[in-house]
Design a protein around this motif. Structure first.
Motif, short mmCIF file in Angstrom:
data_model
loop_
_atom_site.label_atom_id
_atom_site.label_comp_id
_atom_site.label_asym_id
_atom_site.label_seq_id
_atom_site.Cartn_x
_atom_site.Cartn_y
_atom_site.Cartn_z
N ARG A 62 0.84 -1.20 0.00
CA ARG A 62 0.00 0.00 0.00
C ARG A 62 0.88 1.25 0.00
NH1 ARG A 62 -3.67 -3.15 -1.24
NH2 ARG A 62 -5.14 -3.97 0.25
N VAL A 63 0.28 2.37 -0.39
CA VAL A 63 0.96 3.67 -0.36
C VAL A 63 0.27 4.54 0.68
CG1 VAL A 63 1.54 5.75 -1.67
CG2 VAL A 63 1.54 3.53 -2.81
N ARG A 64 1.05 5.14 1.53
CA ARG A 64 0.52 6.09 2.52
C ARG A 64 1.23 7.42 2.30
NH1 ARG A 64 0.62 3.63 7.84
NH2 ARG A 64 -1.41 2.87 7.19
N LYS A 65 0.44 8.47 2.12
CA LYS A 65 1.01 9.80 1.91
C LYS A 65 1.22 10.45 3.26
CE LYS A 65 0.56 13.87 -0.92
NZ LYS A 65 -0.15 14.50 -2.03
N ASN A 94 4.92 6.76 -9.32
CA ASN A 94 5.95 5.76 -9.07
C ASN A 94 5.62 4.94 -7.83
OD1 ASN A 94 7.37 6.70 -11.27
ND2 ASN A 94 8.81 7.90 -10.07
N ALA A 95 5.13 5.59 -6.79
CA ALA A 95 4.77 4.87 -5.57
C ALA A 95 3.64 3.87 -5.84
CB ALA A 95 4.36 5.86 -4.47
N ARG A 96 2.63 4.28 -6.63
CA ARG A 96 1.54 3.35 -6.96
C ARG A 96 2.06 2.17 -7.77
NH1 ARG A 96 -1.04 8.19 -7.91
NH2 ARG A 96 -0.80 7.96 -10.15
N LEU A 97 2.99 2.43 -8.69
CA LEU A 97 3.56 1.36 -9.50
C LEU A 97 4.36 0.39 -8.63
CD1 LEU A 97 4.00 0.22 -12.34
CD2 LEU A 97 5.96 1.75 -12.55
N MET A 157 1.06 -7.40 -9.76
CA MET A 157 1.44 -7.59 -11.17
C MET A 157 2.19 -8.90 -11.35
SD MET A 157 2.24 -3.75 -12.58
CE MET A 157 3.59 -3.42 -11.47
N LEU A 158 3.05 -9.26 -10.39
CA LEU A 158 3.75 -10.55 -10.46
C LEU A 158 2.73 -11.69 -10.42
CD1 LEU A 158 6.21 -12.39 -10.48
CD2 LEU A 158 6.34 -12.08 -7.99
N GLU A 159 1.78 -11.61 -9.51
CA GLU A 159 0.75 -12.64 -9.42
C GLU A 159 -0.06 -12.73 -10.72
OE1 GLU A 159 -3.08 -13.92 -6.67
OE2 GLU A 159 -1.98 -12.10 -6.19
N ALA A 160 -0.39 -11.57 -11.29
CA ALA A 160 -1.14 -11.56 -12.55
C ALA A 160 -0.35 -12.24 -13.66
CB ALA A 160 -1.48 -10.13 -12.96
N LEU A 161 0.93 -11.94 -13.76
CA LEU A 161 1.75 -12.58 -14.80
C LEU A 161 1.85 -14.08 -14.58
CD1 LEU A 161 4.60 -9.93 -15.17
CD2 LEU A 161 2.85 -10.52 -16.86
N GLU A 162 1.99 -14.51 -13.34
CA GLU A 162 2.03 -15.95 -13.06
C GLU A 162 0.71 -16.61 -13.44
OE1 GLU A 162 5.27 -15.92 -9.40
OE2 GLU A 162 3.14 -15.71 -8.93
N ILE A 204 -3.20 -3.75 -14.27
CA ILE A 204 -2.92 -2.41 -14.77
C ILE A 204 -3.70 -1.37 -13.96
CG2 ILE A 204 -3.27 -0.86 -16.76
CD1 ILE A 204 -2.64 -3.38 -18.52
N ALA A 205 -4.93 -1.69 -13.62
CA ALA A 205 -5.74 -0.76 -12.82
C ALA A 205 -5.10 -0.49 -11.47
CB ALA A 205 -7.15 -1.30 -12.64
N LEU A 206 -4.51 -1.51 -10.86
CA LEU A 206 -3.81 -1.32 -9.58
C LEU A 206 -2.61 -0.40 -9.73
CD1 LEU A 206 -3.70 -4.81 -7.86
CD2 LEU A 206 -4.74 -2.72 -6.98
#
Length: 91
Positions: free
Chosen positions: A9-12, A45-48, A55-60, A87-89
């Protein structure tokens, strides 16, 4: 060596963005905010970074679906659905 478990997660915070593991509450990274550099890039960049485990799980999953699915059209549909969610994430 395995990565820190997701989801991430990202926390500002006041002067930074913190990417952390929701599971372990451990920090992945901290991105410092600066008045001299466009902070929109830093937030993107933080969201990515935070989306990396998903994304790793999606590719697997895509790899497994395309390897095991007999119907190519069905495999492509499932793979696209998984890819769209990852991609939405990230965005």
């Amino acid at each position: 060596m395995p990565h820190t478990p997701g989801p991430w997660r990202v926390r500002k915070l006041k002067r930074s963005l913190r990417v952390f593991s929701h599971t372990t509450q451990g920090d992945i990274c901290t991105i410092e905010l600066s008045e001299f550099i466009e902070n929109n890039f830093r937030e993107a960049n933080a969201r990515l970074i935070a989306a990396a485990p998903a994304m790793l799980e999606a590719l697997e999953n895509i790899r497994d679906i395309t390897a095991n699915e007999i119907d190519a059209v069905s495999a492509a549909d499932k793979a696209c659905e998984i890819a769209r969610a990852a991609i939405a994430l990230a965005t």
